[in-house]
Motif scaffolding. Structure first.
Motif, PDB file in Angstrom:
ATOM      1  N   PRO A   1      -9.943  10.336   9.564  1.00 28.70           N
ATOM      2  CA  PRO A   1     -10.167  11.369   8.549  1.00 28.70           C
ATOM      3  C   PRO A   1     -11.403  11.046   7.689  1.00 28.70           C
ATOM      4  O   PRO A   1     -11.647   9.871   7.393  1.00 28.70           O
ATOM      5  N   HIS A   2     -12.159  12.086   7.311  1.00 26.40           N
ATOM      6  CA  HIS A   2     -13.407  11.870   6.570  1.00 26.40           C
ATOM      7  C   HIS A   2     -13.197  11.265   5.179  1.00 26.40           C
ATOM      8  O   HIS A   2     -14.147  10.810   4.550  1.00 26.40           O
ATOM      9  N   ASP A   3     -11.945  11.321   4.684  1.00 31.19           N
ATOM     10  CA  ASP A   3     -11.689  10.727   3.360  1.00 31.19           C
ATOM     11  C   ASP A   3     -10.812   9.475   3.478  1.00 31.19           C
ATOM     12  O   ASP A   3     -10.132   9.089   2.527  1.00 31.19           O
ATOM     13  N   SER A   4     -10.827   8.855   4.644  1.00 28.52           N
ATOM     14  CA  SER A   4      -9.947   7.700   4.859  1.00 28.52           C
ATOM     15  C   SER A   4     -10.237   6.573   3.867  1.00 28.52           C
ATOM     16  O   SER A   4     -11.391   6.225   3.605  1.00 28.52           O
ATOM     17  N   THR A   5      -9.152   5.998   3.327  1.00 30.58           N
ATOM     18  CA  THR A   5      -9.315   4.846   2.427  1.00 30.58           C
ATOM     19  C   THR A   5      -8.828   3.570   3.121  1.00 30.58           C
ATOM     20  O   THR A   5      -8.562   2.552   2.471  1.00 30.58           O
TER      21      THR A   5
ATOM     22  N   ASP B   1      -2.931   0.327  -3.401  1.00 33.34           N
ATOM     23  CA  ASP B   1      -2.544   1.736  -3.358  1.00 33.34           C
ATOM     24  C   ASP B   1      -2.645   2.407  -4.722  1.00 33.34           C
ATOM     25  O   ASP B   1      -2.625   3.632  -4.828  1.00 33.34           O
ATOM     26  N   LEU B   2      -2.769   1.599  -5.795  1.00 33.85           N
ATOM     27  CA  LEU B   2      -2.872   2.177  -7.135  1.00 33.85           C
ATOM     28  C   LEU B   2      -4.271   2.692  -7.423  1.00 33.85           C
ATOM     29  O   LEU B   2      -4.480   3.444  -8.355  1.00 33.85           O
ATOM     30  N   GLN B   3      -5.241   2.233  -6.636  1.00 29.14           N
ATOM     31  CA  GLN B   3      -6.625   2.538  -6.988  1.00 29.14           C
ATOM     32  C   GLN B   3      -7.420   3.048  -5.809  1.00 29.14           C
ATOM     33  O   GLN B   3      -7.332   2.483  -4.710  1.00 29.14           O
ATOM     34  N   GLU B   4      -8.180   4.094  -6.036  1.00 24.85           N
ATOM     35  CA  GLU B   4      -9.050   4.645  -4.988  1.00 24.85           C
ATOM     36  C   GLU B   4     -10.224   3.681  -4.765  1.00 24.85           C
ATOM     37  O   GLU B   4     -10.939   3.350  -5.716  1.00 24.85           O
ATOM     38  N   PRO B   5     -10.417   3.183  -3.544  1.00 21.78           N
ATOM     39  CA  PRO B   5     -11.536   2.242  -3.342  1.00 21.78           C
ATOM     40  C   PRO B   5     -12.888   2.956  -3.263  1.00 21.78           C
ATOM     41  O   PRO B   5     -12.943   4.149  -2.959  1.00 21.78           O
TER      42      PRO B   5
END
Ligand code: NAD
Length: 484
Positions: free
Chosen positions: A301-305, A450-454
């Motif tokens: 996915p283009h927004d994969s974290t 998981d608490l923070q968007e990298p």
């Protein structure tokens, strides 16, 4: 019996490894291989596929030896989700048991997606596939991944343990089948020189690097769901670290070795939120030339974290290791493909060569490197006097590399592991307590992440990961031994 007997792993690794064991006489006449998967196929067609698998792995598949080996292979179509269907496998297994005088000994190898492991284990028992002969063995071999966190791993283990005892379960971690990983025990417990210094008094830090050069390739959909922490750290890295950290086992047996690995993992510090955030860093690779970044790989996915890189610091709260960190790192799309362990010793407390008029460079730390792959060997860095006039020291290396001819004879991990399963030796498999402690440690890192968007992507392909991985170790006034 191979479940997933027509899968990629079976054809590419398992059947060729079994053939190597046959060639070496570890399998002779009293064995039969029953392959099973959903598709229908005759025995002949299955045998033709085995022949191709042997040829593709560089064997002479038209030799008499190969055809004798292949004649032991049979096929039975079977859907693992259909309980009623297990009776066909039972009949086939009983027939082969009689024909080859197997005395009820059975190995069930689950080479398929883990969501089926629980069902299969349960049906093997309830549908009477497990041998009831009390002198015979029933062994269950399962592939990774073993859960995706502690809770799911426990659920899976509870399901398996309804049918199989712990000593009947062989959880594959193919790193434990690698020559130089097995050599850690020889190196440590076979050498006074090494083991007497193997503690926090003499070792400054230990570094474990599992570096991959390629990106996700065709495993993208699996990988994106997992990430480097689950795919590499929870299993392979934790296993390597536990072998490096454990105390000397009472004897060289699976029970004694596992007991020490578990003890080591129990003293691994599970981080609180703040420490997890400080001591672990993650990365995702960016684009280079005409190669896309991770988020533009097929099936991602283009927004994969999802992280494609992890580096971290592990601390053991025990007498041997307190104060000596273990730094680990692994990632995809890095500078090169290799696995190595660097054991960095403390420098002498006093450098007597560094007197005021001395030309000597400061003493370097002794470093013992274990090269795991692609080349196997050790290297020990010492300080010695240069051959020049005057008195200066320089670091020199004592190297031992396994030569190419010997390397070619070294069994592949799957060959060793299958041999161990045949012998019933669980030394090189992960036990449930090891798996559970490893998950509890890793879950805590995951929870914090998981608490923070990298901020991804954050590292350039063909580097050694993000700047944060350098900062992690530099903060402790140390450096990665392997650097570009
Ligand atoms: P694969 O997709 O190639 O093979 C899966 C097999 O399962 C096939 O034979 C398929 O027919 C069978 N199957 C699927 N659903 C079925 C059902 N309902 N009933 C009966 N059979 C069914 O997978 P693979 O790459 O061989 O991997 C197998 C396992 O090994 C997985 O757990 C994977 O994570 C693990 N693994 C694979 C590799 C590798 O190099 N391929 C490496 C490490 C671990």
């Amino acid at each position: 019996m191979f479940f997933g007997g027509t899968g990629d792993l079976a054809y590419r690794k398992l059947y060729p490894s079994l053939f190597n064991l046959y060639k070496k006489g570890n399998l002779r006449t009293h064995f039969a291989v029953l392959g099973t998967s959903r598709q229908t196929m005759t025995d002949d067609k299955f045998r033709a596929a085995i022949k191709k698998s042997l040829a593709d792995s560089g064997n002479r598949a038209d030799s008499k030896e190969a055809s004798d080996f292949i004649s032991h292979f049979y096929y039975q179509a079977h859907d693992v989700t259909d309980t009623a269907h297990y009776s066909v496998l039972k009949d086939a297994a009983e027939k082969l048991d009689k024909k080859y005088k197997l005395q009820g000994n059975r190995i069930f190898y689950l080479s398929m997606a883990p969501q089926f492991f629980g069902t299969i284990a349960q049906d093997l028992k309830t549908q009477g596939l497990m041998s009831t002969n009390k002198d015979a063995f029933n062994r269950l071999v399962i592939e990774k991944p073993f859960g995706r966190d502690y809770d799911s791993a426990k659920q899976l283990n509870d399901a398996l343990s309804k049918s199989f005892e712990e000593e009947q379960i062989f959880r594959i971690d193919h790193y434990l089948g690698k020559e130089m990983i097995q050599n850690i025990e020889a190196l440590r417990f076979g050498n006074t020189l090494v083991e007497s210094l193997w503690n926090n008094r003499y070792i400054d830090n230990i570094q474990v690097t599992l570096s991959e050069k390629l990106g996700v390739e065709e495993r993208a959909s699996y990988y994106d769901n997992s990430g480097a922490l689950r795919d590499m750290v929870q299993n392979h890295i934790m296993q390597i670290v536990s072998l490096l950290a454990m105390e000397q086992p009472v004897a060289f047996t699976d029970t004694d070795i596992r007991a020490e690995k578990v003890k080591a993992l129990r003293s691994l510090r599970v981080y609180n939120v703040a420490d997890a955030a400080t001591n672990f860093v993650r990365g995702q690779y960016g684009a280079i030339d005409n190669q896309p970044d991770y988020r533009h790989e097929d099936n991602v996915p283009h927004d994969s974290t999802t992280e494609t890189f992890v580096a971290g610091k592990l601390l053991f709260d025990n007498y041997r290791w307190s104060g000596t960190p273990f730094y680990v790192r692994t990632g995809k799309m890095l500078a090169d493909k290799f696995t190595r362990v660097d054991v960095v010793f403390k420098k002498p407390l006093v450098d007597i060569f560094a007197f005021p008029q001395s030309q000597s460079t400061p003493l370097a730390a002794n470093v013992l490197t274990i090269f795991v792959e692609p080349h196997a060997g050790f290297s020990l860095q010492l300080n010695a006097k240069t051959a020049d006039a005057g008195f200066q020291t320089e670091p020199i290396k004592l190297d031992y590399m396994v030569d190419a001819a010997k390397s070619a004879e070294t069994p592949e991990p799957y060959e060793r592991l299958l041999h161990d399963v045949l012998k019933g030796d669980g030394t090189n498999f992960s036990s449930w307590p090891e798996v559970s402690y490893a998950w509890k440690f890793v879950d805590q890192i995951r929870r914090v992440w998981d608490l923070q968007e990298p901020q991804f992507p954050n590292y350039t392909p063909h580097s050694m990961g993000p700047a944060a991985a350098e900062e992690l170790i530099q903060r402790d006034h140390r450096e990665w031994i392997y650097r570009l």
